[in-house]
Motif scaffolding. Structure first.
Motif, mmCIF file in Angstrom:
data_model
loop_
_atom_site.group_PDB
_atom_site.id
_atom_site.type_symbol
_atom_site.label_atom_id
_atom_site.label_comp_id
_atom_site.label_asym_id
_atom_site.label_seq_id
_atom_site.Cartn_x
_atom_site.Cartn_y
_atom_site.Cartn_z
ATOM 1 N N HIS A 1 0.852 -1.003 0.245
ATOM 2 C CA HIS A 1 0.362 -0.172 0.006
ATOM 3 C C HIS A 1 0.854 1.325 -0.176
ATOM 4 C CE1 HIS A 1 -3.492 -2.318 0.435
ATOM 5 N NE2 HIS A 1 -2.925 -2.860 1.734
ATOM 6 N N ILE A 2 2.005 1.710 -0.207
ATOM 7 C CA ILE A 2 3.055 2.549 0.274
ATOM 8 C C ILE A 2 3.946 2.148 -1.274
ATOM 9 C CG2 ILE A 2 4.372 3.892 2.079
ATOM 10 C CD1 ILE A 2 2.939 2.789 3.722
ATOM 11 N N GLY A 3 4.366 3.035 -1.504
ATOM 12 C CA GLY A 3 5.365 3.324 -2.728
ATOM 13 C C GLY A 3 6.439 4.331 -1.988
ATOM 14 N N PRO B 1 -0.493 1.754 -4.786
ATOM 15 C CA PRO B 1 -0.314 2.217 -3.700
ATOM 16 C C PRO B 1 -1.683 2.979 -3.785
ATOM 17 C CG PRO B 1 1.601 2.483 -4.690
ATOM 18 C CD PRO B 1 0.907 2.556 -6.448
ATOM 19 N N ALA B 2 -1.311 3.419 -2.236
ATOM 20 C CA ALA B 2 -2.771 3.790 -1.840
ATOM 21 C C ALA B 2 -2.404 5.436 -1.807
ATOM 22 C CB ALA B 2 -3.540 3.643 -0.489
ATOM 23 N N LEU B 3 -0.746 4.797 -1.035
ATOM 24 C CA LEU B 3 -0.210 6.252 -0.797
ATOM 25 C C LEU B 3 1.366 6.198 -1.705
ATOM 26 C CD1 LEU B 3 1.109 8.771 1.263
ATOM 27 C CD2 LEU B 3 1.454 7.150 2.658
ATOM 28 N N LEU B 4 2.038 7.344 -2.313
ATOM 29 C CA LEU B 4 3.444 7.650 -2.749
ATOM 30 C C LEU B 4 4.891 8.084 -1.910
ATOM 31 C CD1 LEU B 4 5.390 6.618 -5.283
ATOM 32 C CD2 LEU B 4 4.452 8.401 -6.525
ATOM 33 N N MET C 1 -3.464 9.064 -7.042
ATOM 34 C CA MET C 1 -2.989 8.519 -6.295
ATOM 35 C C MET C 1 -1.721 9.890 -4.526
ATOM 36 S SD MET C 1 0.777 6.817 -6.771
ATOM 37 C CE MET C 1 0.230 5.765 -7.919
ATOM 38 N N ALA C 2 -2.822 9.462 -3.937
ATOM 39 C CA ALA C 2 -1.737 10.687 -3.044
ATOM 40 C C ALA C 2 -0.221 10.716 -2.750
ATOM 41 C CB ALA C 2 -2.262 10.374 -1.078
ATOM 42 N N MET C 3 0.299 11.727 -2.504
ATOM 43 C CA MET C 3 1.417 11.932 -2.505
ATOM 44 C C MET C 3 2.621 13.053 -1.598
ATOM 45 S SD MET C 3 2.370 11.703 -6.782
ATOM 46 C CE MET C 3 2.211 11.299 -8.119
ATOM 47 N N VAL C 4 3.508 12.668 -0.619
ATOM 48 C CA VAL C 4 4.449 13.814 -0.396
ATOM 49 C C VAL C 4 5.459 13.127 -0.702
ATOM 50 C CG1 VAL C 4 5.540 13.556 2.249
ATOM 51 C CG2 VAL C 4 3.108 12.313 1.995
#
Length: 276
Positions: free
Chosen positions: A110-112, A190-193, A223-226
């Motif tokens: 779920h996290i890239g 993933p849900a989060l990148l 997808m959501a990204m930080v």
């Protein structure tokens, strides 16, 4: 999210993303604290990221940016705090309370992440397509045909030249290594990148190509990204909101244009003026 099928018809990018509850943030982390002896790396940090949103994190070296990214990637647990991802199988759970095995499992699925240093994210002597396929193997895929297609599809999505998909990253330029990392990161949708200085060390023209690819993938995958970057130009290009960190604390946050055009905190003003 269940493991992929062994069927040769399995398509890596057809693996569905978790059904996110769109009225809630994808990521919500509160009261994050991290100490290394007398050094405070994170001091009561709060982070929220909504579906399809890109949040940028800026600050000088030692501000806590990289520590925050490692915590969000579950590479290390903080000394205090609560962390949720809006995933049905983990609803309401503090991810820091999971076992290290379960955290690794969640991270794979779920996290890239794209690291500043490709050596942290890639096996440099394996083929580029093999690096991408490795993520699906960890998620349970065993069909060689599906894994091969995974490499091809994800590398194409990251605009990597498929004529070189069997070349190891060790033989590639820095920009192409970043594309392999990106392909690996998005292979399971993933849900989060998470992106750690994704353009550092790249030529200006290559930086522009990488940023264009990230913007396109954001539109296509939602997808959501930080993104962590010392380059305010990267943050302006990619992010919707920005968090400014200093000595482990968030000293200012808000919409990118608002914060960078009219900074309120003296440190943010100093940071922006230094980059002009």
């Amino acid at each position: 999210m269940t493991a992929t099928s062994n069927s040769s018809s399995a398509s890596p990018l057809a693996l569905r993303r978790p059904q996110l509850m769109l009225q809630r943030p994808v990521l919500k982390a509160t009261n994050l604290n991290r100490f290394y002896g007398p050094v405070t790396a994170l001091d009561d940090v709060q982070v929220e990221v909504y579906p399809g949103e890109v949040v940028g994190i800026v600050g000088e070296s030692g501000s806590g940016k990289s520590t925050l990214l490692r915590v969000l990637n579950l590479e290390e647990n903080p000394d205090g705090g609560h962390y949720e991802l809006t995933l049905p199988e983990y609803a309401g759970q503090n991810l820091f309370d999971l076992s290290r095995f379960e955290q690794r499992r969640l991270r794979v699925r779920h996290i890239g992440i794209v690291y500043q240093n490709p050596y942290l994210g890639l096996r440099m002597n394996n083929s580029s397509s093999g690096n991408v396929a490795e993520r699906l193997v960890l998620a349970g895929e065993r069909s060689f045909r599906a894994l091969r297609e995974a490499g091809r599809t994800s590398l194409a999505a990251s605009e990597f030249p498929l004529s070189r998909m069997d070349d190891p990253p060790l033989q590639l330029s820095g920009g192409m290594q970043q594309r392999v990392q990106l392909a690996k990161a998005i292979a399971l949708r993933p849900a989060l990148l998470l992106l750690d200085e994704p353009t550092t060390g790249l030529d200006v023209s290559v930086q522009a190509l990488v940023l264009d690819t990230l913007r396109r993938l954001r539109r296509e995958l939602g997808m959501a990204m930080v993104v962590v970057s010392h380059d305010l130009g990267v943050i302006r290009t990619l992010a919707d909101r920005v968090m400014v960190m200093r000595h482990g604390r968030v000293v200012e946050s808000g919409l990118v244009d608002q914060v960078l055009e009219d900074p309120q905190h003296p440190y943010t003003q100093q940071l922006v003026h230094a980059k002009l």
